[in-house]
Scaffold this motif. Structure first.
Motif, PDB file in Angstrom:
ATOM      1  N   GLU A   1       0.704  -1.013  -0.078  1.00 37.49           N
ATOM      2  CA  GLU A   1       0.004   0.054  -0.050  1.00 37.49           C
ATOM      3  C   GLU A   1       0.840   1.223  -0.012  1.00 37.49           C
ATOM      4  OE1 GLU A   1      -2.427   0.284   3.523  1.00 37.49           O
ATOM      5  OE2 GLU A   1      -0.931   0.317   4.801  1.00 37.49           O
ATOM      6  N   PHE A   2       0.332   2.232  -0.613  1.00 41.27           N
ATOM      7  CA  PHE A   2       0.799   3.571  -0.714  1.00 41.27           C
ATOM      8  C   PHE A   2       1.031   4.327   0.772  1.00 41.27           C
ATOM      9  CE2 PHE A   2       2.234   7.655  -2.558  1.00 41.27           C
ATOM     10  CZ  PHE A   2       1.351   8.544  -1.658  1.00 41.27           C
ATOM     11  N   VAL A   3       2.284   4.889   0.780  1.00 42.00           N
ATOM     12  CA  VAL A   3       2.174   5.506   2.248  1.00 42.00           C
ATOM     13  C   VAL A   3       2.597   7.086   2.132  1.00 42.00           C
ATOM     14  CG1 VAL A   3       3.629   5.775   4.319  1.00 42.00           C
ATOM     15  CG2 VAL A   3       3.361   3.650   3.439  1.00 42.00           C
ATOM     16  N   ALA A   4       3.530   7.355   0.992  1.00 42.87           N
ATOM     17  CA  ALA A   4       3.533   8.857   0.879  1.00 42.87           C
ATOM     18  C   ALA A   4       4.481   9.052  -0.565  1.00 42.87           C
ATOM     19  CB  ALA A   4       4.403   9.528   2.188  1.00 42.87           C
ATOM     20  N   SER A   5       4.416  10.262  -0.832  1.00 43.85           N
ATOM     21  CA  SER A   5       5.252  10.703  -2.175  1.00 43.85           C
ATOM     22  C   SER A   5       5.573  12.077  -1.969  1.00 43.85           C
ATOM     23  CB  SER A   5       4.302  10.344  -3.330  1.00 43.85           C
ATOM     24  OG  SER A   5       3.146  11.094  -3.442  1.00 43.85           O
ATOM     25  N   ILE A   6       6.893  12.303  -2.647  1.00 45.04           N
ATOM     26  CA  ILE A   6       7.202  13.598  -2.871  1.00 45.04           C
ATOM     27  C   ILE A   6       7.658  14.087  -4.136  1.00 45.04           C
ATOM     28  CG2 ILE A   6       9.649  12.832  -2.081  1.00 45.04           C
ATOM     29  CD1 ILE A   6       9.873  15.596  -0.379  1.00 45.04           C
ATOM     30  N   SER A   7       7.139  15.104  -4.558  1.00 47.40           N
ATOM     31  CA  SER A   7       7.597  15.759  -5.783  1.00 47.40           C
ATOM     32  C   SER A   7       9.182  15.706  -6.303  1.00 47.40           C
ATOM     33  CB  SER A   7       7.017  17.140  -6.226  1.00 47.40           C
ATOM     34  OG  SER A   7       7.365  17.941  -5.292  1.00 47.40           O
ATOM     35  N   GLN A   8       9.522  15.927  -7.508  1.00 43.57           N
ATOM     36  CA  GLN A   8      11.019  16.193  -7.835  1.00 43.57           C
ATOM     37  C   GLN A   8      11.789  17.105  -7.099  1.00 43.57           C
ATOM     38  OE1 GLN A   8       8.002  15.508  -9.890  1.00 43.57           O
ATOM     39  NE2 GLN A   8       8.546  14.668 -11.824  1.00 43.57           N
ATOM     40  N   ASN A   9      11.209  18.258  -7.097  1.00 37.96           N
ATOM     41  CA  ASN A   9      11.547  19.378  -6.186  1.00 37.96           C
ATOM     42  C   ASN A   9      11.534  19.402  -4.730  1.00 37.96           C
ATOM     43  OD1 ASN A   9       8.998  20.228  -5.980  1.00 37.96           O
ATOM     44  ND2 ASN A   9       9.232  22.035  -7.462  1.00 37.96           N
ATOM     45  N   GLY A  10      10.764  18.515  -4.436  1.00 36.27           N
ATOM     46  CA  GLY A  10      10.352  18.626  -2.611  1.00 36.27           C
ATOM     47  C   GLY A  10       9.498  19.427  -2.500  1.00 36.27           C
TER      48      GLY A  10
ATOM     49  N   SER B   1       6.368  19.565  -2.795  1.00 39.45           N
ATOM     50  CA  SER B   1       4.857  18.885  -2.745  1.00 39.45           C
ATOM     51  C   SER B   1       5.019  17.334  -2.304  1.00 39.45           C
ATOM     52  CB  SER B   1       4.004  18.773  -4.127  1.00 39.45           C
ATOM     53  OG  SER B   1       3.987  20.356  -4.449  1.00 39.45           O
ATOM     54  N   SER B   2       4.151  17.115  -1.285  1.00 39.40           N
ATOM     55  CA  SER B   2       4.014  15.875  -1.145  1.00 39.40           C
ATOM     56  C   SER B   2       2.400  15.298  -0.871  1.00 39.40           C
ATOM     57  CB  SER B   2       4.686  15.578   0.653  1.00 39.40           C
ATOM     58  OG  SER B   2       4.113  16.627   1.420  1.00 39.40           O
ATOM     59  N   TYR B   3       2.399  14.008  -0.665  1.00 35.88           N
ATOM     60  CA  TYR B   3       1.100  13.481  -0.570  1.00 35.88           C
ATOM     61  C   TYR B   3       1.099  12.311   0.392  1.00 35.88           C
ATOM     62  CZ  TYR B   3      -3.336  11.615  -2.490  1.00 35.88           C
ATOM     63  OH  TYR B   3      -4.734  11.025  -2.884  1.00 35.88           O
ATOM     64  N   PHE B   4       0.094  12.209   1.139  1.00 36.04           N
ATOM     65  CA  PHE B   4       0.411  10.897   2.020  1.00 36.04           C
ATOM     66  C   PHE B   4      -1.184  10.367   2.013  1.00 36.04           C
ATOM     67  CE2 PHE B   4       3.844  12.283   4.388  1.00 36.04           C
ATOM     68  CZ  PHE B   4       4.024  13.591   4.112  1.00 36.04           C
ATOM     69  N   ALA B   5      -1.102   8.907   2.591  1.00 30.71           N
ATOM     70  CA  ALA B   5      -2.206   7.986   2.719  1.00 30.71           C
ATOM     71  C   ALA B   5      -2.924   8.802   3.977  1.00 30.71           C
ATOM     72  CB  ALA B   5      -1.788   6.764   2.856  1.00 30.71           C
ATOM     73  N   ALA B   6      -4.166   8.402   4.033  1.00 31.14           N
ATOM     74  CA  ALA B   6      -4.999   8.910   5.022  1.00 31.14           C
ATOM     75  C   ALA B   6      -4.403   8.349   6.552  1.00 31.14           C
ATOM     76  CB  ALA B   6      -6.263   8.568   5.008  1.00 31.14           C
ATOM     77  N   SER B   7      -4.046   7.222   6.356  1.00 30.46           N
ATOM     78  CA  SER B   7      -3.611   6.445   7.641  1.00 30.46           C
ATOM     79  C   SER B   7      -2.342   6.848   8.491  1.00 30.46           C
ATOM     80  CB  SER B   7      -3.377   5.094   7.228  1.00 30.46           C
ATOM     81  OG  SER B   7      -2.281   4.742   6.323  1.00 30.46           O
ATOM     82  N   VAL B   8      -1.445   7.742   7.403  1.00 33.71           N
ATOM     83  CA  VAL B   8      -0.361   8.399   8.025  1.00 33.71           C
ATOM     84  C   VAL B   8      -0.321   9.785   8.160  1.00 33.71           C
ATOM     85  CG1 VAL B   8       1.012   6.092   7.153  1.00 33.71           C
ATOM     86  CG2 VAL B   8       0.947   8.216   5.986  1.00 33.71           C
ATOM     87  N   LYS B   9      -1.259  10.513   7.754  1.00 26.20           N
ATOM     88  CA  LYS B   9      -1.213  11.743   7.492  1.00 26.20           C
ATOM     89  C   LYS B   9      -1.205  12.446   8.846  1.00 26.20           C
ATOM     90  CE  LYS B   9      -3.249  15.543   4.802  1.00 26.20           C
ATOM     91  NZ  LYS B   9      -4.250  15.960   3.486  1.00 26.20           N
TER      92      LYS B   9
END
Length: 124
Positions: free
Chosen positions: A46-55, A57-65
């Motif tokens: 399952e997805f947890v988190a991601s970050i854009s190329q320049n750092g 922007s980020s995105y999180f799964a609801a379970s870890v936000k």
């Protein structure tokens, strides 16, 4: 081609913190969105988190936000996942992954390159 190596996993008590790191090879690290996934025994990855190329922007799964943060250092070819207020349900093998394109894709198959994983165990 990108090679990824995770580190920093271990055993921690509930409520504790861990910081995972992922070191990437190659000179094109800054062109990839970086993500973290996890897989618990008997469950799908399952997805947890991601970050854009320049750092920026980020995105999180609801379970870890609100508990996890993600950061990257393009000069050092590293991406990190800071995990706070850990819960037993966070126990899993954590994987670092890389993809070209947007950070808002959350399926495993959207990511092209993967590390070997690092175990995180949270005891109650």
């Amino acid at each position: 081609q990108v090679q990824l190596i995770e580190s920093g996993g271990g055993l921690v008590q509930a409520g504790g913190s861990l910081r995972l790191s992922c070191a990437a090879s190659g000179r094109t690290f800054s062109t990839y969105t970086m993500g973290w996934f996890r897989q618990a025994p008997g469950k799908e990855r399952e997805f947890v988190a991601s970050i854009s190329q320049n750092g920026l922007s980020s995105y999180f799964a609801a379970s870890v936000k609100g508990r996890f943060t993600i950061s990257r250092d393009n000069a050092k070819n590293t991406v990190s996942l800071q995990m706070n207020s850990l819960k037993p349900e966070d126990t899993a093998v954590y994987y670092c992954a890389a993809r070209a394109g947007s950070l808002y894709f959350v399926r495993s198959r959207d990511y092209e390159y993967w590390g070997q994983g690092t175990q995180v165990t949270v005891s109650s």
